[in-house]
Design a protein around this motif. Sequence first.
Motif, PDB file in Angstrom:
ATOM      1  N   GLU A   1     -20.023  -3.851   4.437  1.00 18.71           N
ATOM      2  CA  GLU A   1     -20.189  -2.951   3.143  1.00 18.71           C
ATOM      3  C   GLU A   1     -20.916  -3.687   2.312  1.00 18.71           C
TER       4      GLU A   1
ATOM      5  N   PHE B   1     -15.777   4.281  -3.433  1.00 15.79           N
ATOM      6  CA  PHE B   1     -14.678   3.875  -4.462  1.00 15.79           C
ATOM      7  C   PHE B   1     -15.099   3.791  -5.777  1.00 15.79           C
TER       8      PHE B   1
ATOM      9  N   HIS C   1      -8.999  -5.637  11.310  1.00 12.24           N
ATOM     10  CA  HIS C   1      -8.478  -5.480  10.033  1.00 12.24           C
ATOM     11  C   HIS C   1      -7.125  -5.244   9.790  1.00 12.24           C
TER      12      HIS C   1
ATOM     13  N   LYS D   1      -8.968  -8.517  -2.621  1.00 12.26           N
ATOM     14  CA  LYS D   1     -10.024  -8.546  -3.618  1.00 12.26           C
ATOM     15  C   LYS D   1      -9.172  -8.829  -4.963  1.00 12.26           C
TER      16      LYS D   1
ATOM     17  N   TRP E   1     -13.069   1.521  -8.443  1.00 13.38           N
ATOM     18  CA  TRP E   1     -12.454  -0.063  -8.099  1.00 13.38           C
ATOM     19  C   TRP E   1     -13.125  -0.940  -9.220  1.00 13.38           C
TER      20      TRP E   1
ATOM     21  N   SER F   1      -7.412  -7.132   2.086  1.00 12.15           N
ATOM     22  CA  SER F   1      -8.489  -5.996   1.975  1.00 12.15           C
ATOM     23  C   SER F   1      -8.683  -5.711   0.421  1.00 12.15           C
ATOM     24  N   ARG F   2      -8.441  -4.458   0.048  1.00 13.03           N
ATOM     25  CA  ARG F   2      -8.501  -3.953  -1.487  1.00 13.03           C
ATOM     26  C   ARG F   2      -7.683  -5.017  -2.074  1.00 13.03           C
TER      27      ARG F   2
ATOM     28  N   ILE G   1     -19.726   0.418  -1.679  1.00 11.41           N
ATOM     29  CA  ILE G   1     -18.417   0.403  -2.014  1.00 11.41           C
ATOM     30  C   ILE G   1     -18.074   1.134  -3.515  1.00 11.41           C
TER      31      ILE G   1
ATOM     32  N   PHE H   1       0.780  -1.255   0.129  1.00 12.31           N
ATOM     33  CA  PHE H   1      -0.104   0.017  -0.127  1.00 12.31           C
ATOM     34  C   PHE H   1       0.737   1.453   0.027  1.00 12.31           C
TER      35      PHE H   1
ATOM     36  N   SER I   1     -10.841  -9.921   2.704  1.00 15.35           N
ATOM     37  CA  SER I   1     -11.045  -8.865   1.427  1.00 15.35           C
ATOM     38  C   SER I   1     -12.470  -8.372   1.339  1.00 15.35           C
TER      39      SER I   1
ATOM     40  N   TRP J   1     -17.088  -5.196   8.935  1.00 10.09           N
ATOM     41  CA  TRP J   1     -17.219  -4.387   7.859  1.00 10.09           C
ATOM     42  C   TRP J   1     -16.993  -5.389   6.519  1.00 10.09           C
TER      43      TRP J   1
HETATM   44  C1  GCU Z   1     -12.374   0.307   2.971  1.00 10.96           C
HETATM   45  C2  GCU Z   1     -13.277  -0.402   1.970  1.00 10.96           C
HETATM   46  C3  GCU Z   1     -13.041  -2.003   2.015  1.00 10.96           C
HETATM   47  C4  GCU Z   1     -11.291  -2.216   1.762  1.00 10.96           C
HETATM   48  C5  GCU Z   1     -10.798  -1.590   2.554  1.00 10.96           C
HETATM   49  C6  GCU Z   1      -9.080  -1.818   2.516  1.00 10.96           C
HETATM   50  O1  GCU Z   1     -12.594  -0.227   4.328  1.00 10.96           O
HETATM   51  O2  GCU Z   1     -14.532  -0.192   2.467  1.00 10.96           O
HETATM   52  O3  GCU Z   1     -13.844  -2.595   0.784  1.00 10.96           O
HETATM   53  O4  GCU Z   1     -11.096  -3.379   1.573  1.00 10.96           O
HETATM   54  O5  GCU Z   1     -10.972  -0.197   2.824  1.00 10.96           O
HETATM   55  O6  GCU Z   1      -8.667  -2.088   1.555  1.00 10.96           O
HETATM   56  O7  GCU Z   1      -8.385  -1.328   3.233  1.00 10.96           O
END
Ligand code: GCU
Length: 428
Positions: A305, A314, A408, A271, A317, A267-268, A310, A140, A291, A358
């Motif tokens: 979420e 975002f 998270h 995904k 995305w 997380s993102r 979402i 990140f 994710s 979430w």
């Molecule tokens: C936000 C978002 C999530 C995502 C997360 C992240 O919380 O709503 O969908 O997974 O950011 O990437 O940290």
Amino acid sequence: MKRKSWIFIFIVIIFLLGGRIVPAQKVNFDESKVPAYELPDPLILENGEKVTTPGQWWQQRRPELLRLFEEDIYGKVPGHLQHMSFRVRSVNRQALEGQATRKQVTILFTGDDNGPMMDLLIYIPNKVEKPCPAFLGLNFYGNQSISKDTGIFVTRSWVRNNEAYGITENKATEISRGVRASRWPVKMILEQGYALATAYYGDIDPDYDDGFQNGVQPLFYKKGQHKPAPEEWGSIAAWAWGLSRALDYLEKDENIDAHRVAVMGHSRLGKTALWAAAEDQRFALAISNMSGCGGAALSRRRYGETVERINTSFPHWFCTNFKKYNDHEDSLPVDQHELIALIAPRPVYITAAIEDRWADPKGMFLAAKYATPVYRLLGKTGLPDHAAMIPGHPVMGTIGFHLRPGKHDVIDYDWQQFLIFANKFLKK
Ligand code: GCU
């Protein structure tokens, strides 16, 4: 108006803005309020025919599902690069007190040193037989954020501001070295005989909504095109594509066994890891850490979420078509268990944390369960029958899952499980 009324109006406005105008009551954390839903069957073709043989899966159902995910959720990659090239910019055989060889390779997307590029950082364990298996994941805040190793190049790409990390004006500095080291236990990974490769996701597409003027999308615009078509890629698909380009390099590196690469993300980026493994069958194994929505969690549950939320927070995305399903989850032609099924028969590991409601822990567990019939059709266990969501009790069939206490994040406990899981499948 009285002072009290003004304060009340002020609080209401802040509340609505905080929720980005999506009314807060739409976020549900109450299991008893999860609506009734019917999931699409991964083993029934769009024409209603049942899939009963692996041949039908490979020739009919899998291509159909992949297309639905491409056109309605993540977006299609519109083309291929013609002139991509790799520059090995630095090799240090005595990195991390001699534990590893550190390579830094720049992937030039157009072959041009001044064009768009992605920096790949690779640690290869010195004391193991080569070629060795590897974990590949995006980070990140730039490659320098994963370790205090001062030999890592500091990213020059746009980075989200973070005062605690010394990032202002969207530029990373020396201060950000190792700020995310807790998420990347490099030594532990190397000790188990794996290489670790990572790249900064912002090299591929900076994570903010600019109408797709930066990032890799413009490389593929046709004459007169200024943004992706409604069925073309958003940022997640671009990041996943970037992971495949990193794998293109790993295939060329004699120290890495590219047939044993696990793609991992949080997380993102979790995904993203799932989508990368669905799109690119060269990935031997996938790990999705927490994710959530648009990742391993079932959209139809609308717990935590949601699709609308979402797409509102975002907008860049997913592909534009995905917005059609805001608050219309039941009309989605697919659900996320089928994303996991697209990875079959390859192993996939999914995690959740108790405090991370979430991301809908139960929705992720159920997706793993409902992906299982496809694994079984292909002769694999999928999620074992006895699997349950018990904190501290990971389950590891061809689909693995753990729910752990806490938040998270990616912590050592998560990596310990990834390594145990990977050892079952990627060790010779
Ligand atoms: C936000 C978002 C999530 C995502 C997360 C992240 O919380 O709503 O969908 O997974 O950011 O990437 O940290």
